[in-house]
Scaffold this active site. Structure first.
Site, PDB file in Angstrom:
ATOM      1  N   GLY A   5      -0.414   6.604 -11.122  1.00 48.60           N
ATOM      2  CA  GLY A   5      -0.260   7.380 -12.620  1.00 48.60           C
ATOM      3  C   GLY A   5      -1.222   6.953 -13.422  1.00 48.60           C
ATOM      4  CG  LEU A  50      -0.110   2.626 -15.493  1.00 50.15           C
ATOM      5  CD1 LEU A  50      -1.104   2.019 -16.738  1.00 50.15           C
ATOM      6  CD2 LEU A  50       0.239   4.171 -15.718  1.00 50.15           C
ATOM      7  CE  LYS A  90      10.044   9.201  -1.495  1.00 50.08           C
ATOM      8  NZ  LYS A  90      10.112   8.595  -2.876  1.00 50.08           N
ATOM      9  CG  ASP A 147       4.974  -3.227  -8.502  1.00 50.68           C
ATOM     10  OD1 ASP A 147       6.154  -3.025  -7.862  1.00 50.68           O
ATOM     11  OD2 ASP A 147       4.003  -3.157  -8.066  1.00 50.68           O
ATOM     12  NE  ARG A 171      -4.379  15.596   6.783  1.00 50.88           N
ATOM     13  CZ  ARG A 171      -4.447  15.689   5.319  1.00 50.88           C
ATOM     14  NH1 ARG A 171      -5.384  14.910   4.851  1.00 50.88           N
ATOM     15  NH2 ARG A 171      -3.896  16.716   4.726  1.00 50.88           N
ATOM     16  CE1 TYR A 178       6.899   9.589   0.384  1.00 53.65           C
ATOM     17  CE2 TYR A 178       6.383  11.631   1.689  1.00 53.65           C
ATOM     18  CZ  TYR A 178       6.796  10.931   0.355  1.00 53.65           C
ATOM     19  OH  TYR A 178       6.969  11.704  -0.890  1.00 53.65           O
TER      20      TYR A 178
END
Ligand code: NAD
Length: 306
Positions: free
Chosen positions: A35, A32, A144, A50, A264, A140
């Site tokens: 979320g 959360l 991934k 987690d 950015r 990021y």
């Protein structure tokens, strides 16, 4: 039984709904951090855990999932550049913990939420196919892509099946209008509160938008198809940020011009992908047109603003 990590988030909650509608039993793991508990459908069991923690093993032991849809992630591009250790902690170490549990608990298949916008970097040519090399422009994208590589490793070492889905820019109900990602929800939130939105890259960046329930259907298809393959999941259509602004402005009758700022760090100038492989091997295509999708999204954002 399907276990959805990140199932209290924007996309994960739609994935949970799609699996429940297809009569699968669903459990959700989510800490959360972005979320919301109320996003989790009532028929799904919820574990506030987690993905990096030891407790994840207890969830696997209790739920005994046949398949895992792994969507839990740190997914903010700017944050990944500002705090790459946190990005790697959640996205790489958290994912390894998920994969280790999948092997230990004999999971049949993992479906992984990767990112078309982040993994490829600035494309050499458009539309981008899955064979395009990964030259990520932010941490990021690297995290991934690292998980994509771990999935290949776990398939070779342990025979764990996977499908990697590289989502385009996903939009739709439940996206956070005050977040950093999700230009549609952000523009809607700003215009509804009478504020002039900022368009980075002066509105010129080209992006590919795909509606969230279409993405959820792609995840559902991947449960039984596309083993050990990687797919672009998008509309195949490039749209400028300025076009998105204009479409929403017309719907809302917003009177002001946007503030124009440079792009950015970490963001690419132009990207859209070819969804042909997903059509061929998953039998999936985006069904919702952009005009229809933004009307549905706007209905949600208006209610959320009240
Ligand atoms: N939104 C997009 O346009 C987009 C595009 C490409 C890929 N993706 C990927 O799709 C997935 C879902 O993204 P989203 O847009 O729904 O974002 P989101 O932030 O709404 O969902 C991520 C969920 O993961 C949970 N989470 C984060 N860290 C966790 C942890 N350590 N342990 C347990 N739960 C944790 C969050 O609480 C949240 O519910 C992510 O993997 C993201 O990288 C999203």
């Amino acid at each position: 039984m399907v276990l959805i990590t990140g199932g209290a988030g924007f996309i994960g909650s739609h994935v949970a709904e799609a699996f429940l509608a297809a009569r699968h039993a669903v459990a959700v793991v989510d800490n959360l951090c972005t979320g919301r508990r109320e996003n989790v459908p009532a028929d799904a069991r919820f574990h506030a855990v987690d993905i990096r923690s030891q407790e994840l093993a207890e969830v696997f032991a209790r739920e005994k999932p046949e398949c895992v849809c792994h969507l839990a992630a740190q997914m903010n591009v700017s944050h990944s550049i500002q705090d790459p250790l946190h990005d790697a902690d959640v996205n790489i170490l958290g994912s390894i913990n998920v994969l280790e549990n999948c092997v230990r608990h004999k999971v049949r298949k993992v479906v992984f939420a990767s990112s078309a916008g982040a993994v490829y970097g600035e494309p050499e040519s458009l539309p981008v196919s899955e064979e395009h090399p990964s030259r990520a422009a932010c941490h990021y994208g690297v995290s991934k892509y690292a998980v994509e590589n771990y999935l290949g490793l776990y398939a070779r070492l342990y025979g764990l099946n996977y499908t990697t889905l590289r989502f385009a820019n996903v939009y739709g109900p439940r996206q956070n209008p005050s977040g950093e990602a999700g230009v549609c929800a952000i523009l809607m939130g700003m215009m509804l509160s009478g504020k002039r939105p900022t368009l980075y890259g002066r509105g010129d960046p080209v992006r590919e938008y795909v509606y969230v329930t279409d993405v959820a259907q792609a995840v559902l298809r991947a449960l039984d198809k596309g083993d050990n393959e990687t797919f672009n999941i998008g509309s195949g259509r490039g749209t400028t940020v300025r076009e998105v602004f204009d479409a929403i402005r017309d719907l809302l009758g917003f009177a002001h011009e946007p503030i124009l700022e440079p792009l950015r760090p970490g963001e690419v100038k132009r990207i859209y992908t070819s969804p042909e492989k997903a059509a061929r091997l998953l039998g999936w295509r985006a069904e919702t047109g952009f005009a229809e999708g933004i009307v549905k999204t706007l209905e949600f954002v208006k209610c959320a603003e009240l």
